[in-house]
Design a protein around this motif. Structure first.
Motif, PDB file in Angstrom:
ATOM      1  N   GLN A   1       1.783   4.532  -0.073  1.00 23.71           N
ATOM      2  CA  GLN A   1       2.845   5.486  -0.370  1.00 23.71           C
ATOM      3  C   GLN A   1       3.112   6.454   0.779  1.00 23.71           C
ATOM      4  O   GLN A   1       3.633   7.546   0.577  1.00 23.71           O
ATOM      5  N   ASN A   2       2.762   6.041   2.015  1.00 20.17           N
ATOM      6  CA  ASN A   2       3.120   6.837   3.187  1.00 20.17           C
ATOM      7  C   ASN A   2       4.579   6.598   3.532  1.00 20.17           C
ATOM      8  O   ASN A   2       5.099   5.491   3.345  1.00 20.17           O
ATOM      9  N   THR A   3       5.230   7.619   4.051  1.00 18.91           N
ATOM     10  CA  THR A   3       6.636   7.518   4.425  1.00 18.91           C
ATOM     11  C   THR A   3       6.868   8.231   5.749  1.00 18.91           C
ATOM     12  O   THR A   3       6.395   9.353   5.942  1.00 18.91           O
ATOM     13  N   GLU A   4       7.567   7.579   6.681  1.00 21.40           N
ATOM     14  CA  GLU A   4       7.893   8.193   7.965  1.00 21.40           C
ATOM     15  C   GLU A   4       9.285   7.747   8.398  1.00 21.40           C
ATOM     16  O   GLU A   4       9.736   6.656   8.042  1.00 21.40           O
ATOM     17  N   SER A   5       9.959   8.611   9.163  1.00 23.91           N
ATOM     18  CA  SER A   5      11.257   8.270   9.744  1.00 23.91           C
ATOM     19  C   SER A   5      11.094   8.068  11.244  1.00 23.91           C
ATOM     20  O   SER A   5      10.243   8.686  11.879  1.00 23.91           O
ATOM     21  N   ILE A   6      11.933   7.206  11.819  1.00 22.69           N
ATOM     22  CA  ILE A   6      11.800   6.879  13.239  1.00 22.69           C
ATOM     23  C   ILE A   6      13.185   6.604  13.822  1.00 22.69           C
ATOM     24  O   ILE A   6      14.064   6.053  13.143  1.00 22.69           O
ATOM     25  N   ASN A   7      13.389   7.009  15.064  1.00 24.89           N
ATOM     26  CA  ASN A   7      14.612   6.699  15.791  1.00 24.89           C
ATOM     27  C   ASN A   7      14.392   5.429  16.618  1.00 24.89           C
ATOM     28  O   ASN A   7      13.431   5.362  17.403  1.00 24.89           O
ATOM     29  N   VAL A   8      15.241   4.438  16.450  1.00 28.72           N
ATOM     30  CA  VAL A   8      15.120   3.179  17.189  1.00 28.72           C
ATOM     31  C   VAL A   8      16.484   2.793  17.741  1.00 28.72           C
ATOM     32  O   VAL A   8      17.519   3.290  17.300  1.00 28.72           O
ATOM     33  N   SER A   9      16.454   1.894  18.707  1.00 25.48           N
ATOM     34  CA  SER A   9      17.695   1.398  19.309  1.00 25.48           C
ATOM     35  C   SER A   9      18.201   0.197  18.525  1.00 25.48           C
ATOM     36  O   SER A   9      17.465  -0.779  18.330  1.00 25.48           O
ATOM     37  N   LYS A  10      19.454   0.265  18.110  1.00 25.83           N
ATOM     38  CA  LYS A  10      20.048  -0.816  17.339  1.00 25.83           C
ATOM     39  C   LYS A  10      20.295  -2.051  18.186  1.00 25.83           C
ATOM     40  O   LYS A  10      20.310  -3.170  17.693  1.00 25.83           O
ATOM     41  N   THR A  11      20.430  -1.845  19.511  1.00 25.53           N
ATOM     42  CA  THR A  11      20.800  -2.959  20.395  1.00 25.53           C
ATOM     43  C   THR A  11      19.624  -3.542  21.164  1.00 25.53           C
ATOM     44  O   THR A  11      19.810  -4.489  21.942  1.00 25.53           O
ATOM     45  N   SER A  12      18.403  -2.984  20.975  1.00 27.62           N
ATOM     46  CA  SER A  12      17.275  -3.527  21.724  1.00 27.62           C
ATOM     47  C   SER A  12      16.002  -3.685  20.894  1.00 27.62           C
ATOM     48  O   SER A  12      15.085  -4.400  21.306  1.00 27.62           O
ATOM     49  N   THR A  13      15.916  -3.046  19.730  1.00 28.66           N
ATOM     50  CA  THR A  13      14.702  -3.134  18.916  1.00 28.66           C
ATOM     51  C   THR A  13      14.708  -4.423  18.101  1.00 28.66           C
ATOM     52  O   THR A  13      15.662  -4.708  17.376  1.00 28.66           O
ATOM     53  N   THR A  14      13.616  -5.174  18.223  1.00 33.26           N
ATOM     54  CA  THR A  14      13.502  -6.420  17.464  1.00 33.26           C
ATOM     55  C   THR A  14      12.819  -6.161  16.125  1.00 33.26           C
ATOM     56  O   THR A  14      12.234  -5.109  15.897  1.00 33.26           O
ATOM     57  N   ILE A  15      12.887  -7.187  15.267  1.00 40.45           N
ATOM     58  CA  ILE A  15      12.248  -7.070  13.945  1.00 40.45           C
ATOM     59  C   ILE A  15      10.739  -6.939  14.104  1.00 40.45           C
ATOM     60  O   ILE A  15      10.091  -6.143  13.415  1.00 40.45           O
ATOM     61  N   ASN A  16      10.156  -7.715  15.019  1.00 38.19           N
ATOM     62  CA  ASN A  16       8.713  -7.630  15.253  1.00 38.19           C
ATOM     63  C   ASN A  16       8.308  -6.240  15.723  1.00 38.19           C
ATOM     64  O   ASN A  16       7.274  -5.700  15.308  1.00 38.19           O
ATOM     65  N   GLU A  17       9.114  -5.634  16.590  1.00 39.52           N
ATOM     66  CA  GLU A  17       8.811  -4.284  17.073  1.00 39.52           C
ATOM     67  C   GLU A  17       8.879  -3.267  15.939  1.00 39.52           C
ATOM     68  O   GLU A  17       8.054  -2.350  15.857  1.00 39.52           O
ATOM     69  N   LEU A  18       9.844  -3.437  15.054  1.00 42.15           N
ATOM     70  CA  LEU A  18       9.944  -2.535  13.901  1.00 42.15           C
ATOM     71  C   LEU A  18       8.707  -2.668  13.009  1.00 42.15           C
ATOM     72  O   LEU A  18       8.200  -1.671  12.490  1.00 42.15           O
ATOM     73  N   CYS A  19       8.226  -3.895  12.846  1.00 38.21           N
ATOM     74  CA  CYS A  19       7.009  -4.108  12.048  1.00 38.21           C
ATOM     75  C   CYS A  19       5.811  -3.428  12.702  1.00 38.21           C
ATOM     76  O   CYS A  19       4.955  -2.853  12.016  1.00 38.21           O
ATOM     77  N   GLU A  20       5.724  -3.492  14.030  1.00 39.68           N
ATOM     78  CA  GLU A  20       4.618  -2.837  14.728  1.00 39.68           C
ATOM     79  C   GLU A  20       4.707  -1.325  14.560  1.00 39.68           C
ATOM     80  O   GLU A  20       3.689  -0.637  14.398  1.00 39.68           O
ATOM     81  N   PHE A  21       5.927  -0.776  14.612  1.00 40.43           N
ATOM     82  CA  PHE A  21       6.110   0.655  14.362  1.00 40.43           C
ATOM     83  C   PHE A  21       5.625   1.008  12.959  1.00 40.43           C
ATOM     84  O   PHE A  21       4.984   2.040  12.749  1.00 40.43           O
ATOM     85  N   ALA A  22       5.950   0.156  11.999  1.00 38.44           N
ATOM     86  CA  ALA A  22       5.555   0.409  10.612  1.00 38.44           C
ATOM     87  C   ALA A  22       4.040   0.444  10.472  1.00 38.44           C
ATOM     88  O   ALA A  22       3.491   1.291   9.764  1.00 38.44           O
ATOM     89  N   VAL A  23       3.363  -0.469  11.161  1.00 42.59           N
ATOM     90  CA  VAL A  23       1.896  -0.501  11.101  1.00 42.59           C
ATOM     91  C   VAL A  23       1.308   0.794  11.652  1.00 42.59           C
ATOM     92  O   VAL A  23       0.405   1.397  11.066  1.00 42.59           O
ATOM     93  N   ALA A  24       1.843   1.257  12.802  1.00 44.93           N
ATOM     94  CA  ALA A  24       1.305   2.466  13.437  1.00 44.93           C
ATOM     95  C   ALA A  24       1.616   3.721  12.634  1.00 44.93           C
ATOM     96  O   ALA A  24       0.766   4.585  12.448  1.00 44.93           O
ATOM     97  N   LEU A  25       2.835   3.812  12.130  1.00 45.16           N
ATOM     98  CA  LEU A  25       3.262   5.038  11.442  1.00 45.16           C
ATOM     99  C   LEU A  25       2.708   5.145  10.032  1.00 45.16           C
ATOM    100  O   LEU A  25       2.384   6.247   9.573  1.00 45.16           O
ATOM    101  N   LEU A  26       2.607   4.028   9.341  1.00 46.77           N
ATOM    102  CA  LEU A  26       2.236   4.064   7.927  1.00 46.77           C
ATOM    103  C   LEU A  26       0.757   3.796   7.690  1.00 46.77           C
ATOM    104  O   LEU A  26       0.300   3.831   6.544  1.00 46.77           O
ATOM    105  N   GLY A  27       0.008   3.530   8.768  1.00 49.62           N
ATOM    106  CA  GLY A  27      -1.423   3.311   8.620  1.00 49.62           C
ATOM    107  C   GLY A  27      -1.773   1.988   7.975  1.00 49.62           C
ATOM    108  O   GLY A  27      -2.750   1.896   7.230  1.00 49.62           O
ATOM    109  N   LEU A  28      -0.979   0.945   8.256  1.00 46.45           N
ATOM    110  CA  LEU A  28      -1.258  -0.374   7.696  1.00 46.45           C
ATOM    111  C   LEU A  28      -2.234  -1.128   8.597  1.00 46.45           C
ATOM    112  O   LEU A  28      -2.434  -0.763   9.765  1.00 46.45           O
ATOM    113  N   SER A  29      -2.814  -2.187   8.071  1.00 40.80           N
ATOM    114  CA  SER A  29      -3.856  -2.901   8.811  1.00 40.80           C
ATOM    115  C   SER A  29      -3.288  -3.819   9.885  1.00 40.80           C
ATOM    116  O   SER A  29      -3.798  -3.887  10.992  1.00 40.80           O
ATOM    117  N   THR A  30      -2.228  -4.554   9.574  1.00 40.62           N
ATOM    118  CA  THR A  30      -1.681  -5.513  10.530  1.00 40.62           C
ATOM    119  C   THR A  30      -0.233  -5.804  10.175  1.00 40.62           C
ATOM    120  O   THR A  30       0.210  -5.583   9.046  1.00 40.62           O
TER     121      THR A  30
END
Length: 460
Positions: free
Chosen positions: A16-45
């Motif tokens: 139930q962690n929640t964070e907001s992040i600024n990303v580039s719509k023209t350069s951020t990939t789905i995999n990169e967004l997932c990595e951001f989610a892991v770091a920000l939300l404290g997920l394992s992988t």
């Protein structure tokens, strides 16, 4: 924020962690967004993540090459709320009795049909028990469901931040005339941020500034924690390979030391938070030779001392006995000009009581160490007048029995800034000076970075 930058809010149903992040719509990939989610939300992988928007799965981690596509390809846009879910382990498929299909866990929703892991539901075929079941919380997360500000009388800034996770609600409370102390507290801790909020042209702009600041703080904190975690993992791996590794042992020992210090700090903040406050020195209002003065009460000083400038203001210079000149030795050294054998001292509010006082006169330039210290009431006079420093009542008591009287120690508002008080303190001027110093530091850091880049270019 540049034109291609968007704000995406990520929330995890696991913790139930929640964070907001600024990303580039023209350069951020789905995999990169997932990595951001892991770091920000404290997920394992990021290997078992599923992204969900508006109740629909927009990305499943086993989609192969799809993860290298841009986030815009799966419909992620500015202001979107993305639910990040960790897939559960697949269970062996077994058929349930034909009479009924198994129900999802209480309070949960079954997304197995969306993920293609179950057969179509028909009357002829029973629904299999396999598939993925996600248990959603019974209510929306507070950050997004909050519509009304939470506030009460005499609430603190920490209370306002904690109870108003929606920036619009927080700004409403912060700028409310019912809570003037909140803005003062923010101004004390972060004058530059307070000034930006104050100068915002609208409520929406102020909320945007606060949201942006919180995002930056979250990102900095997350990156710092990630770097520290990676460093510790590296050192622990080195110790496994070589238990005698000096650098790794020193690093781990330092981390243990810091953890012990942090544990003591947390205990102190929970049990003795007053120890973090600034301790005000003990002053009383008095008169010496008919001149008002603030006397510093110091039971650790052997003699009662006055600066030569203060002696001049009080009309005592002509009474100095220079036969007692010399050098005072203590924490430092100072020049003694002489001694005034008898001076009349009175305590404010008890002017009828004349207290004879012997005063050692010190050179103002080489005397009391602190040039703002005019008059120090030492142990000799405290003993002579049978004084009692009563901290429970915050008073200095003179004498005993029926002839005793007490005078209160002065508060911060009664003392000048030079003596640790707030009398005459100009908050706007102080904030402006602080902002100027911070801007100078930022310019210096920016200049150092540019010089470093130039050096690298020259070397290349």
């Amino acid at each position: 924020m540049s034109s291609d930058e968007i704000t995406v809010t990520l929330t995890s149903l696991t913790n139930q962690n929640t964070e907001s992040i600024n990303v580039s719509k023209t350069s951020t990939t789905i995999n990169e967004l997932c990595e951001f989610a892991v770091a920000l939300l404290g997920l394992s992988t990021s290997d078992n993540l599923t992204l969900n928007k508006n109740g629909q799965n927009i990305y499943i981690n086993d989609d192969g090459a799809k993860g290298s596509q841009l986030i815009s390809s799966i419909g992620i846009d500015d202001g979107d709320l993305i639910i990040v879910m960790e897939k559960t382990k697949k269970q062996p498929r077994t058929h349930a009795p034909a009479a009924r299909a198994p129900a999802p866990a209480a309070g949960g929703l079954d997304f197995s049909a969306l993920l293609g892991n179950s057969a179509p539901a028909t009357k002829a075929k029973p629904k299999p028990t396999g598939g993925l079941t996600f248990n959603l919380p019974p209510a929306q997360l507070p950050m997004f469901s909050q519509k009304t500000p939470v506030q009460w009388e005499k609430m603190t800034l920490d209370d306002a931040i904690e109870r108003n996770t929606n920036p619009d609600c927080f700004i409403s409370v912060l700028l409310s005339p019912n809570h003037p102390n909140l803005f003062k507290e923010l101004n004390y801790h972060s004058p530059m941020l307070a000034n930006q909020v104050k100068q915002a042209k609208s409520h929406a702009e102020a909320a945007k500034i606060w949201r942006s600041q919180m995002q930056k703080a979250t990102m900095n904190s997350t990156l710092s924690k990630t770097l520290l975690s990676n460093k510790r993992a590296e050192m622990e791996k080195r110790l496994e390979l070589n238990p005698m590794d000096e650098e790794a042992n020193a690093y781990i020992m330092e981390q243990i030391r810091k953890e012990n210090v942090d544990a003591q700090y947390r205990q102190m903040m929970n049990e003795f938070p007053e120890s973090m406050g600034r301790v005000l020195m003990l002053y009383i209002d008095a008169e010496v030779n008919g001149h008002a003065i603030q006397a510093f009460v110091d039971s650790g000083a052997q003699s009662t001392i006055m600066s030569s400038k203060c002696a001049e203001r009080c009309g005592l210079s002509h009474l100095i006995d220079t036969r007692f000149e010399g050098t005072a030795v203590g924490v430092g050294t100072g020049k003694i000009l002489g001694r005034v054998h008898i001076a009349e001292m009175k305590i404010k509010g008890f002017e009828q009581n004349v207290l004879p006082c012997t005063i050692t006169i010190m050179d103002s330039e080489q005397g009391l160490g602190d040039k703002n210290m005019d008059f120090l009431l030492g142990l000799d006079m405290l003993k002579r007048h049978r004084c009692n420093i009563d901290l429970s009542r915050n008073v200095l008591q003179f004498g005993t029995g029926t002839n005793s009287f007490s005078t209160p120690f002065l508060h911060e508002k009664d003392l000048s800034e030079a003596k640790g008080g707030t009398q005459g303190f100009d908050a706007d001027k102080s904030n402006k000076e602080l902002e100027e110093r911070m801007e100078e530091q930022e310019k210096k850091l920016s200049g150092d970075e540019k010089d470093g880049d130039g050096d690298e270019t020259m070397q290349g």
